[in-house]
Design a protein around this motif. Structure first.
Motif, PDB file in Angstrom:
ATOM      1  N   GLN A   1       0.410   5.346  -0.638  1.00 14.40           N
ATOM      2  CA  GLN A   1      -0.458   6.565  -1.271  1.00 14.40           C
ATOM      3  C   GLN A   1       0.666   7.986  -1.079  1.00 14.40           C
ATOM      4  OE1 GLN A   1      -3.586   6.093  -1.857  1.00 14.40           O
ATOM      5  NE2 GLN A   1      -3.587   8.150  -2.785  1.00 14.40           N
TER       6      GLN A   1
ATOM      7  N   SER B   1      -3.471   9.147  -7.585  1.00 14.44           N
ATOM      8  CA  SER B   1      -3.816   7.765  -7.555  1.00 14.44           C
ATOM      9  C   SER B   1      -2.677   7.035  -6.750  1.00 14.44           C
ATOM     10  CB  SER B   1      -3.617   7.121  -8.888  1.00 14.44           C
ATOM     11  OG  SER B   1      -2.781   7.225  -9.657  1.00 14.44           O
TER      12      SER B   1
ATOM     13  N   TYR C   1      -2.103  -0.105  -4.632  1.00 17.94           N
ATOM     14  CA  TYR C   1      -2.647  -1.250  -3.526  1.00 17.94           C
ATOM     15  C   TYR C   1      -2.841  -2.347  -3.972  1.00 17.94           C
ATOM     16  CZ  TYR C   1      -5.982  -2.710  -0.108  1.00 17.94           C
ATOM     17  OH  TYR C   1      -6.515  -3.729   0.829  1.00 17.94           O
TER      18      TYR C   1
ATOM     19  N   ASP D   1      -6.769   2.177  -7.041  1.00 17.93           N
ATOM     20  CA  ASP D   1      -5.051   2.532  -6.914  1.00 17.93           C
ATOM     21  C   ASP D   1      -4.515   1.160  -7.372  1.00 17.93           C
ATOM     22  OD1 ASP D   1      -5.567   4.972  -5.670  1.00 17.93           O
ATOM     23  OD2 ASP D   1      -5.300   4.404  -3.812  1.00 17.93           O
ATOM     24  N   SER D   2      -5.298   0.046  -7.442  1.00 16.50           N
ATOM     25  CA  SER D   2      -4.610  -1.267  -7.957  1.00 16.50           C
ATOM     26  C   SER D   2      -4.372  -1.165  -9.332  1.00 16.50           C
ATOM     27  CB  SER D   2      -5.666  -2.397  -7.757  1.00 16.50           C
ATOM     28  OG  SER D   2      -5.799  -2.613  -6.195  1.00 16.50           O
TER      29      SER D   2
ATOM     30  N   HIS E   1      -8.295  -6.021  -3.750  1.00 14.62           N
ATOM     31  CA  HIS E   1      -7.678  -4.781  -4.956  1.00 14.62           C
ATOM     32  C   HIS E   1      -8.528  -3.567  -4.612  1.00 14.62           C
ATOM     33  CE1 HIS E   1     -11.451  -6.163  -6.985  1.00 14.62           C
ATOM     34  NE2 HIS E   1     -11.130  -4.918  -7.806  1.00 14.62           N
ATOM     35  N   HIS E   2      -7.775  -2.555  -5.165  1.00 16.22           N
ATOM     36  CA  HIS E   2      -8.669  -1.301  -4.874  1.00 16.22           C
ATOM     37  C   HIS E   2      -9.149  -0.708  -6.310  1.00 16.22           C
ATOM     38  CE1 HIS E   2      -9.302   3.175  -4.129  1.00 16.22           C
ATOM     39  NE2 HIS E   2      -9.460   2.805  -3.012  1.00 16.22           N
TER      40      HIS E   2
ATOM     41  N   LYS F   1       0.778  -1.186   0.104  1.00 11.34           N
ATOM     42  CA  LYS F   1      -0.072  -0.104  -0.067  1.00 11.34           C
ATOM     43  C   LYS F   1       0.862   1.329   0.038  1.00 11.34           C
ATOM     44  CE  LYS F   1      -3.859   2.027   2.745  1.00 11.34           C
ATOM     45  NZ  LYS F   1      -4.864   2.001   3.945  1.00 11.34           N
TER      46      LYS F   1
END
Length: 751
Positions: free
Chosen positions: A540, A544, A547, A618-619, A614-615, A538
């Protein structure tokens, strides 16, 4: 006016009988003064011979004497090159410095109106392919034996090569002038170790410093070699104190030849006394069939016994028409047929020749060839049977060491050379491609020693590439490859001397110094037990992010698959979208390129992806790639790892008396003996030994078996290495990564 007419006009009959003038006359008859091209002799007056023996038995010295007595060279020089000249056949500077023959050299000469093509071969086991390819194209050979050393290791190898190609031979026991010389012991060794039906055709008159001459048992006369260089052969009666021994040895000679020749055998049973011609004819017939080996004696260095040996070559060894040479006819969908070649010296039969040696000459690639059938002329076109390429013959030459003499045409039985022909060693050349004729290739042994190589200066890489390209093309036992596992360039050859010579040649001939070293071993890292993982990647940083979450099991594969990597997608549903699965696999494979335990590749591992998350924003494939890399690092911390090493299947062949010593060596190298078998005094031992423990074994085996042992090895499997070796590899890797202090830092801390 020729020399003969001059002498006749002056009625110098006594001078005509002088040996030196006779040889000069022979030379003039064969090499016309008005024409630079050599005159061709009829087939029955040609001999193609090789001179082979153990290292330092006197092969090159003998060749030097042969060339001198036949009028081919005007003065003799020593092999070691103490007078800064060196032997004629040792044309390479390295050969003259070391006093050894490194590559075979060809020449031709004449003796009593016979054309003799001679190839002088190396004696060292590292250059055995030079002997191999020479015997492939020769019709007969002189096996030189040292009167002190007798039958030695390379003598056995040369004898096997002669047997492989069915080459008849004469034996010449050299160095009678040395302390401890004993030709009678050498003869018994020929019978016991080489299994030759051999007998003396000559006896020495005195040994060591008392060596005066030789006794010719066939003609029953004594020969003494007088003059400055033994050029005058004086014939006399056999000394009184040796007549009994000479009579006994002559009877032994007749007995041995009778066992090999039916005609003389019948005369022997009928108790008839054979004439000189009967005996010579029987020796020739049995020698051609390899059923009898006549043994000559002498000392080449002291100029004794060489002229009678030349007489033996023309009397007992075959001409090209007496040797059966076979070509193969390849037809699609059918078995390969064999056809016997016709060696008649005419242009009725289609030409067929074999390229047996390549060399970089002054005018491009020099290709040594043997003509087996037909004839070709300068300006003709020939075809490479393997590639189908057409070659125009702009120049044909015959070789005299590193010198060349032009010829207009080449006939069956000739050994010659071509310029600028792009081919490989063992290629067949023909004038009629429709016949699909090819010659059987020669036997090439596998390399036994590998070393890492690199140019000392990076700016020399172009010259390094040129040298490697040339040497690998010329020598089929010299191999070059890049190993991606250990990221090193490796050269392989027949021994450490073999590779050392090529390293020196690169420096001398290409101005490219190189560094040779022990190559790295391609170890592997693997898991010892299954290990579960649940890893979340992860990140950030505004906008974007990244993740990815992966869960599953990494487990070892069975031992039979421990060189493989396996990725298995066991996910169900959409927790890990299918488009991101390749990213997980790529991340796992990338980390497998370099392990974290010792820096070697991972293998024998199965990556089972069972679930994840998954996101929606963001994935990405990159995020799952990085997550898989994180998994390997996590499993490295939590799991148990071990290092695998390559195990080689080793096969050692040696005489029976060295079996215990060889087994002891293999045990010392952590080898496991898996079996053995033996026949005719030789033992073959089968073992499995770690590759890391096999370095330097070639030299150790040769020294412990008097040079008679040979071995081959091939990859068998990967197996866990010992804990001591694993600990050593881990420490070396940690030092290279700066995790552990190296030896210099340890010393500083102590101080």
């Amino acid at each position: 006016m020729t020399l003969l007419n001059v002498l006749r006009s002056r009625r110098c009959t006594k001078v005509l009988n002088d040996f030196a003038v006779r040889t000069q006359y022979n030379a003039i008859r064969c090499y016309s003064q008005d024409n630079k091209f050599a005159i061709h002799a009829p087939l029955e007056r040609i001999r193609n011979i090789g001179i082979s023996a153990h290292i330092d038995s006197g092969k090159t010295t003998l060749t030097e004497r042969i060339l001198y007595y036949t009028g081919r060279i005007s003065e003799m020089h020593e092999v070691k090159g103490k007078d800064n000249v060196g032997a004629t056949m040792d044309s390479m500077e390295l050969e003259r410095q070391r006093g050894i023959t490194i590559q075979s050299a060809a020449t031709y000469t004449t003796w009593k109106n016979y054309n003799i093509n001679i190839i002088d071969t190396p004696g060292h086991v590292d250059f055995t392919v030079e002997v191999e390819r020479s015997l492939r194209v020769l019709d007969g050979a002189i096996l030189v034996l040292c009167a002190v050393g007798g039958v030695q290791s390379q003598t056995l190898t040369v004898n096997r090569q002669m047997k492989r190609y069915n080459v008849p031979c004469l034996a010449f026991i050299n160095k009678l002038d040395r302390m401890g010389s004993n030709p009678y012991r050498v003869l018994s060794q020929m019978r016991s170790k080489l299994n030759h039906n051999a007998a003396f055709v000559q006896l020495p008159i005195g040994l060591e410093s008392d060596c005066e001459g030789i006794i010719d048992l066939i003609n029953e006369q004594a020969l003494y070699f007088e003059g400055n260089f033994g050029t005058t052969v004086r014939v006399d009666e056999i000394p009184k104190d040796m007549r009994a021994e000479a009579s006994e040895r002559r009877h032994e000679l007749i007995e041995h030849v009778s066992n090999a020749d039916e005609i003389l055998g019948d005369m022997f049973l009928e108790e008839k006394t054979p004439t000189i011609d009967d005996l010579k004819g029987a020796i020739r017939r049995s020698c051609l069939k390899r059923k009898f080996t006549p043994v000559f004696v002498g000392t080449a260095l002291k100029n004794k016994g060489v002229q009678p040996l030349l007489d033996g070559v023309v009397e007992y060894l075959p001409n090209p028409g007496e040797v059966e040479n076979v070509a193969l006819i390849e037809k699609e969908g059918q078995e390969t047929e064999k056809i016997v070649l016709n060696p008649a010296r005419n242009d009725e039969n289609p030409f067929l020749g074999l390229a047996f040696k390549l060399e970089a000459g002054r005018f491009g690639q020099l290709t040594y060839m043997r003509c087996y059938q037909g004839m070709i002329k300068k300006g003709d076109n020939i075809f490479n049977a393997r590639t189908g390429k057409k070659v125009r013959l702009s120049r044909l030459v015959r070789l005299h060491s590193n010198q060349m003499e032009d010829v207009n045409e080449v006939y069956a039985g000739d050994i010659f050379a071509l310029f600028g022909v792009d081919c490989a060693s063992g290629d067949t050349f023909v004038t009629n491609t429709k016949l699909n004729l090819t010659m059987e290739s020669m036997f090439v042994p596998d390399p036994v020693v590998s070393m890492a190589i690199q140019p000392a200066n990076t700016k020399d890489r172009d010259n390094f590439a040129k040298a490697i390209a040339r040497f690998t093309k010329e020598d089929p036992t010299f191999h070059f490859e890049f190993d991606p596992d250990i990221k090193e360039t490796l050269v392989s050859g027949m021994g450490e001397l073999h590779l050392e010579i090529y390293a020196q040649r690169m420096e001398r001939e290409y101005n490219c110094p190189v560094i040779l070293g022990k190559p790295k071993v391609s170890f592997r890292e693997t898991l010892m037990a299954p290990c579960t993982f649940d890893y979340l990647h992860k990140k950030q940083s505004g906008g974007s992010g990244q993740y990815a979450r992966v869960t599953g099991i990494m487990e070892p594969l069975p031992p039979s698959q421990n060189t493989m990597l396996e990725f298995c997608d066991e996910t169900v549903g959409t927790n890990v979208p299918k488009q991101f699965i390749p990213g997980v696999e790529k991340g796992f494979k990338k980390m497998a390129e370099k392990g974290l335990l010792s820096g070697h590749k991972l293998s024998g591992i199965k990556f089972r992806l069972q679930d994840g998350a998954h996101h929606i924003v963001d994935s990405s494939e990159l995020a799952f790639n990085l997550a898989a890399q994180g998994v390997v690092k996590e499993v490295f911390e939590n799991g148990g790892w071990q290092i695998l090493e390559p195990i080689m299947a080793v096969e050692v062949t040696c005489p029976d008396e060295f079996q215990g010593a060889v087994m002891g060596q293999l045990n010392k190298r952590h080898g496991i003996i898996t079996g053995s078998d033996g026949s005719e005094g030789w033992t073959t031992i089968y073992a499995e030994v770690p590759l890391n423990d096999m370095f330097g074994y070639a030299g150790e085996l040769r020294s412990s078996t008097q040079g008679k042992g040979e071995f081959s090895m091939e990859y068998s499997r990967y197996s866990p290495c010992s804990m001591e070796l694993q600990q050593k590899l881990v420490e070396e890797f940690q030092r290279s990564q700066g995790i552990l202090p190296d030896e210099k830092e340890k010393k500083k801390r102590k101080n």
